[in-house]
Scaffold this motif. Sequence first.
Motif, PDB file in Angstrom:
ATOM      1  N   PRO A   1       0.828  -1.222   0.000  1.00  0.00           N
ATOM      2  CA  PRO A   1       0.000   0.000   0.000  1.00  0.00           C
ATOM      3  C   PRO A   1       0.856   1.263   0.000  1.00  0.00           C
ATOM      4  N   GLU A   2       0.351   2.292  -0.637  1.00  0.00           N
ATOM      5  CA  GLU A   2       1.094   3.543  -0.730  1.00  0.00           C
ATOM      6  C   GLU A   2       1.313   4.171   0.636  1.00  0.00           C
ATOM      7  N   TRP A   3       0.304   4.056   1.518  1.00  0.00           N
ATOM      8  CA  TRP A   3       0.450   4.664   2.848  1.00  0.00           C
ATOM      9  C   TRP A   3       1.583   4.019   3.632  1.00  0.00           C
ATOM     10  N   LEU A   4       1.764   2.707   3.448  1.00  0.00           N
ATOM     11  CA  LEU A   4       2.833   2.007   4.150  1.00  0.00           C
ATOM     12  C   LEU A   4       4.200   2.427   3.604  1.00  0.00           C
ATOM     13  N   CYS A   5       4.287   2.591   2.289  1.00  0.00           N
ATOM     14  CA  CYS A   5       5.534   3.064   1.687  1.00  0.00           C
ATOM     15  C   CYS A   5       5.858   4.475   2.165  1.00  0.00           C
ATOM     16  N   TRP A   6       4.821   5.323   2.272  1.00  0.00           N
ATOM     17  CA  TRP A   6       5.046   6.700   2.708  1.00  0.00           C
ATOM     18  C   TRP A   6       5.550   6.737   4.148  1.00  0.00           C
ATOM     19  N   LEU A   7       4.924   5.953   5.026  1.00  0.00           N
ATOM     20  CA  LEU A   7       5.371   5.902   6.419  1.00  0.00           C
ATOM     21  C   LEU A   7       6.806   5.403   6.529  1.00  0.00           C
ATOM     22  N   THR A   8       7.110   4.356   5.765  1.00  0.00           N
ATOM     23  CA  THR A   8       8.461   3.782   5.807  1.00  0.00           C
ATOM     24  C   THR A   8       9.497   4.777   5.308  1.00  0.00           C
ATOM     25  N   GLU A   9       9.177   5.449   4.209  1.00  0.00           N
ATOM     26  CA  GLU A   9      10.135   6.399   3.646  1.00  0.00           C
ATOM     27  C   GLU A   9      10.300   7.615   4.545  1.00  0.00           C
ATOM     28  N   THR A  10       9.209   8.091   5.140  1.00  0.00           N
ATOM     29  CA  THR A  10       9.276   9.259   6.026  1.00  0.00           C
ATOM     30  C   THR A  10      10.131   8.957   7.257  1.00  0.00           C
ATOM     31  N   THR A  11       9.922   7.778   7.849  1.00  0.00           N
ATOM     32  CA  THR A  11      10.719   7.389   9.018  1.00  0.00           C
ATOM     33  C   THR A  11      12.191   7.265   8.646  1.00  0.00           C
ATOM     34  N   SER A  12      12.463   6.649   7.504  1.00  0.00           N
ATOM     35  CA  SER A  12      13.854   6.498   7.049  1.00  0.00           C
ATOM     36  C   SER A  12      14.491   7.856   6.807  1.00  0.00           C
ATOM     37  N   ASP A  13      13.740   8.784   6.191  1.00  0.00           N
ATOM     38  CA  ASP A  13      14.270  10.122   5.921  1.00  0.00           C
ATOM     39  C   ASP A  13      14.651  10.844   7.206  1.00  0.00           C
ATOM     40  N   HIS A  14      13.830  10.700   8.238  1.00  0.00           N
ATOM     41  CA  HIS A  14      14.127  11.362   9.504  1.00  0.00           C
ATOM     42  C   HIS A  14      15.388  10.791  10.143  1.00  0.00           C
ATOM     43  N   ILE A  15      15.562   9.481  10.088  1.00  0.00           N
ATOM     44  CA  ILE A  15      16.766   8.860  10.651  1.00  0.00           C
ATOM     45  C   ILE A  15      17.999   9.306   9.874  1.00  0.00           C
ATOM     46  N   ILE A  16      17.899   9.258   8.542  1.00  0.00           N
ATOM     47  CA  ILE A  16      19.031   9.662   7.694  1.00  0.00           C
ATOM     48  C   ILE A  16      19.355  11.141   7.881  1.00  0.00           C
ATOM     49  N   GLY A  17      18.307  11.967   7.979  1.00  0.00           N
ATOM     50  CA  GLY A  17      18.534  13.394   8.175  1.00  0.00           C
ATOM     51  C   GLY A  17      19.213  13.695   9.499  1.00  0.00           C
ATOM     52  N   LEU A  18      18.802  13.008  10.571  1.00  0.00           N
ATOM     53  CA  LEU A  18      19.422  13.207  11.877  1.00  0.00           C
ATOM     54  C   LEU A  18      20.905  12.831  11.830  1.00  0.00           C
ATOM     55  N   LEU A  19      21.209  11.671  11.258  1.00  0.00           N
ATOM     56  CA  LEU A  19      22.600  11.232  11.191  1.00  0.00           C
ATOM     57  C   LEU A  19      23.428  12.152  10.306  1.00  0.00           C
ATOM     58  N   GLY A  20      22.815  12.662   9.217  1.00  0.00           N
ATOM     59  CA  GLY A  20      23.530  13.588   8.347  1.00  0.00           C
ATOM     60  C   GLY A  20      23.879  14.888   9.058  1.00  0.00           C
ATOM     61  N   SER A  21      22.949  15.382   9.889  1.00  0.00           N
ATOM     62  CA  SER A  21      23.208  16.619  10.633  1.00  0.00           C
ATOM     63  C   SER A  21      24.318  16.414  11.656  1.00  0.00           C
ATOM     64  N   VAL A  22      24.260  15.294  12.377  1.00  0.00           N
ATOM     65  CA  VAL A  22      25.273  15.019  13.395  1.00  0.00           C
ATOM     66  C   VAL A  22      26.641  14.805  12.742  1.00  0.00           C
ATOM     67  N   ASN A  23      26.636  14.193  11.574  1.00  0.00           N
ATOM     68  CA  ASN A  23      27.897  13.872  10.901  1.00  0.00           C
ATOM     69  C   ASN A  23      28.666  15.124  10.486  1.00  0.00           C
ATOM     70  N   GLN A  24      27.989  16.252  10.418  1.00  0.00           N
ATOM     71  CA  GLN A  24      28.656  17.507  10.046  1.00  0.00           C
ATOM     72  C   GLN A  24      29.483  18.075  11.188  1.00  0.00           C
ATOM     73  N   TRP A  25      29.275  17.578  12.394  1.00  0.00           N
ATOM     74  CA  TRP A  25      30.057  18.048  13.538  1.00  0.00           C
ATOM     75  C   TRP A  25      31.384  17.301  13.551  1.00  0.00           C
ATOM     76  N   SER A  26      32.472  18.015  13.363  1.00  0.00           N
ATOM     77  CA  SER A  26      33.780  17.371  13.251  1.00  0.00           C
ATOM     78  C   SER A  26      34.254  16.755  14.561  1.00  0.00           C
ATOM     79  N   TRP A  27      33.649  17.148  15.688  1.00  0.00           N
ATOM     80  CA  TRP A  27      34.124  16.658  16.983  1.00  0.00           C
ATOM     81  C   TRP A  27      33.273  15.507  17.521  1.00  0.00           C
ATOM     82  N   ILE A  28      32.496  14.850  16.631  1.00  0.00           N
ATOM     83  CA  ILE A  28      31.605  13.806  17.136  1.00  0.00           C
ATOM     84  C   ILE A  28      32.349  12.558  17.604  1.00  0.00           C
ATOM     85  N   HIS A  29      33.595  12.398  17.195  1.00  0.00           N
ATOM     86  CA  HIS A  29      34.351  11.258  17.698  1.00  0.00           C
ATOM     87  C   HIS A  29      35.786  11.680  17.975  1.00  0.00           C
TER      88      HIS A  29
END
Length: 734
Positions: A404-432
């Motif tokens: 179903p399209e709604w299931l694909c939308w939920l899955t993609e939206t959740t994935s986008d939020h996880i990827i976006g969070l990690l992308g933002s954190v990855n820009q901090w040079s002092w994360i490790h």
Amino acid sequence: MPGVSKWGIFCSITALLLCRLRVTRHGVFSSLFFFLAGLSWAMLQSQLQLSQQLTEPVQTSFRVELTDLPRVSSQKITFTASDIQTKHRYLLSYYQQHNEPMPVFIPGLIYHLEVRLKPPHGLANGTGFDRQKWLFRNRIHALGTIQSVQATEDRSHTPMAYINQWRMQLSTVIKQHFNDPEVNALLHALSIGDQSYFSAEDRKKYLNTGTAHLIAISGLHIGMVAMIGWFLASGLFLLKPVTFISKPTLQVCLGLIAAGVYASLAGLSISTQRALIMLAIWGWYRWRRRPGFVWDVLCSSLMAVLLIDPLNVLDAGFWLSFGAVAVLVLAFRGRPVKRSKWHQLVSMQWVLLVGMLPLSVVIFGNVKLLAPLINLIVVPVMGFVLIPLILMMLIMASVTQAVPEWLCWLTETTSDHIIGLLGSVNQWSWIHMDWTIGQPSQYLLLILGSLLLLLPQVMPQRYWGWLLLFLALLPTARDDLPVASFRVTQFDVGQGLSVLLETRQHRMLYDVGASHDSGFNMADAVLIPFLRKQQITHLDRLVLSHQDNDHAGSASHLISHITVSDVMGSHLRHTPCVKGANWDWDGVKFEVLSPENLYPYLGNNSSCVLRVSNAKHSLLLTGDIEEPVEYRLSQWSPALIRSDVMLVPHHGSKTSSSKAFLDAVNPSLAINSAGLYNAFNHPAETVRERYQQSNISWLDSQSSGRLVLQFGEQITVWEFIPENPRIWRTKKPG
């Protein structure tokens, strides 16, 4: 560890049997008996793998079936396959030729292949990924390049063939519904365990944020899915209680079934098999309602995993998974639960950071300080939102062939939020932060500090553990070279070249090895891990001998991680590397002897030839020069090129190392850098014989791995492979 001989196995089994006779009378012999039993079993498995590995390159043909999904890139297909007749496992690659269409490899079909096979091999530097160890542990008997492919009408009817066909169908569904490359890659990794869709930058992002373990289906994911099955069983029992099966039994059964199906989707990888074994033993305790401590379950699982496959000890994941469980048990077992679930989750991440600190530093060489916070957010979202959505999507795709399209939308939206969070954190040079642990005393302090901090709060003086951790992670002073001495490290970078030169206060790198279209490069794989381990964050100069990929391909990757004051080479934007350039560092003289000019660019013969010398000894770095340049150098001034040690020109090619040049340089030692079983057959046998006839000693990265030479009053030589024997690098007669 040297190769395991049949006599060694025989002696161990004999001692085992003799010891077994005394077990019933003397309990003291019981531990020795089980130790010898485990040792003998591990020796037998190791010997079996060694005996089946290929010992020399061959051209052959055979019928195979795929044992995993093929990994497809723009010009290459790679997969593991099993020989139908011998059951040997091979890691095979097909390279696209002349823009011809790539063949399609489908799990379940039998293929007749013409293959060029090579023995398992890899780079040997002591840092970075050890591919030869990985091949040995995964029971790969040979590496192969496919010459021709012919699909047959036969099909494989093994369970894994059907599982892989199912996984390929689900992969097609994911590609049809998700166009974003990062989302596509994440869903492939979390659904069917296929990480081949991640780009090199994506992998670095997960590594930098301390979430790389979340994109590899392992114990954490299997445990999450088992928990879903557990809660489903509880809900079913609540809706309709039954008498023919108890609630704990139903919970165990549904939990194991869910975990087993998910592990099958991941291709029953080694990490998922290990997790299933642990869950099965825990489920057995629950089902039998057998009284036992958590340590009993952990130790029983550990014993079962090693009995099934003792080579598990070669997996970093083995130590990390059992270590993490042991840390949690040590920290929380027997303590009353008085705080909220959220507080317990935060405490768990904190305990894992501290408790796994020794293993993290040893295995990865760094600690991600924000990893607990990031995991605190990502793990619940992934475990209780994204993975259930993925499982629901896969079930619908398997049963109805539609999502179903709604299931694909939920899955993609959740994935986008996880990827976006990690992308933002990855820009901090002092994360490790990177720490180097090299002294036994540092390991001891690190372990003691972690254990102290994990003790119950009622224990007095436990916070002294902070001081122990601080002392353990203090940078250790590097051994300073004496004035007028220099150290040379020739890395094992396969078919390429990279040499580090160090004086008392300066560091220079001569060439950087290759970079490939797949994203794999020698800077990330070899050079950067080594430099960080040696606490080298700055290079005074990078010399690129010429522009060939195997010498300069990884330059941009290196410069993005290591500060470089000056780049010298033949490119317009570099400091020109031409005859007459010279400098002095700490009493060590550097002289460029060739080329005389940079234009026209002559490829190999434009290589930067560099002579490094002190008052006692000298080294000649030759790049890829060939006979025309060798002749000019030998005729120009033999006294200026005469050296004690010489880098073999052009990896030992027949076009180089002329007799006149060897006589002019007159070295006592020649060192060569060439890939094992390379396509050019470097070094040529005639070249090796020429050095032998000139009474020049020979060392090669193929047999020595990383080479270290120190030039002081004397020249000392250190070879990585002879000094670090390992069973997976055991040389066997051909």
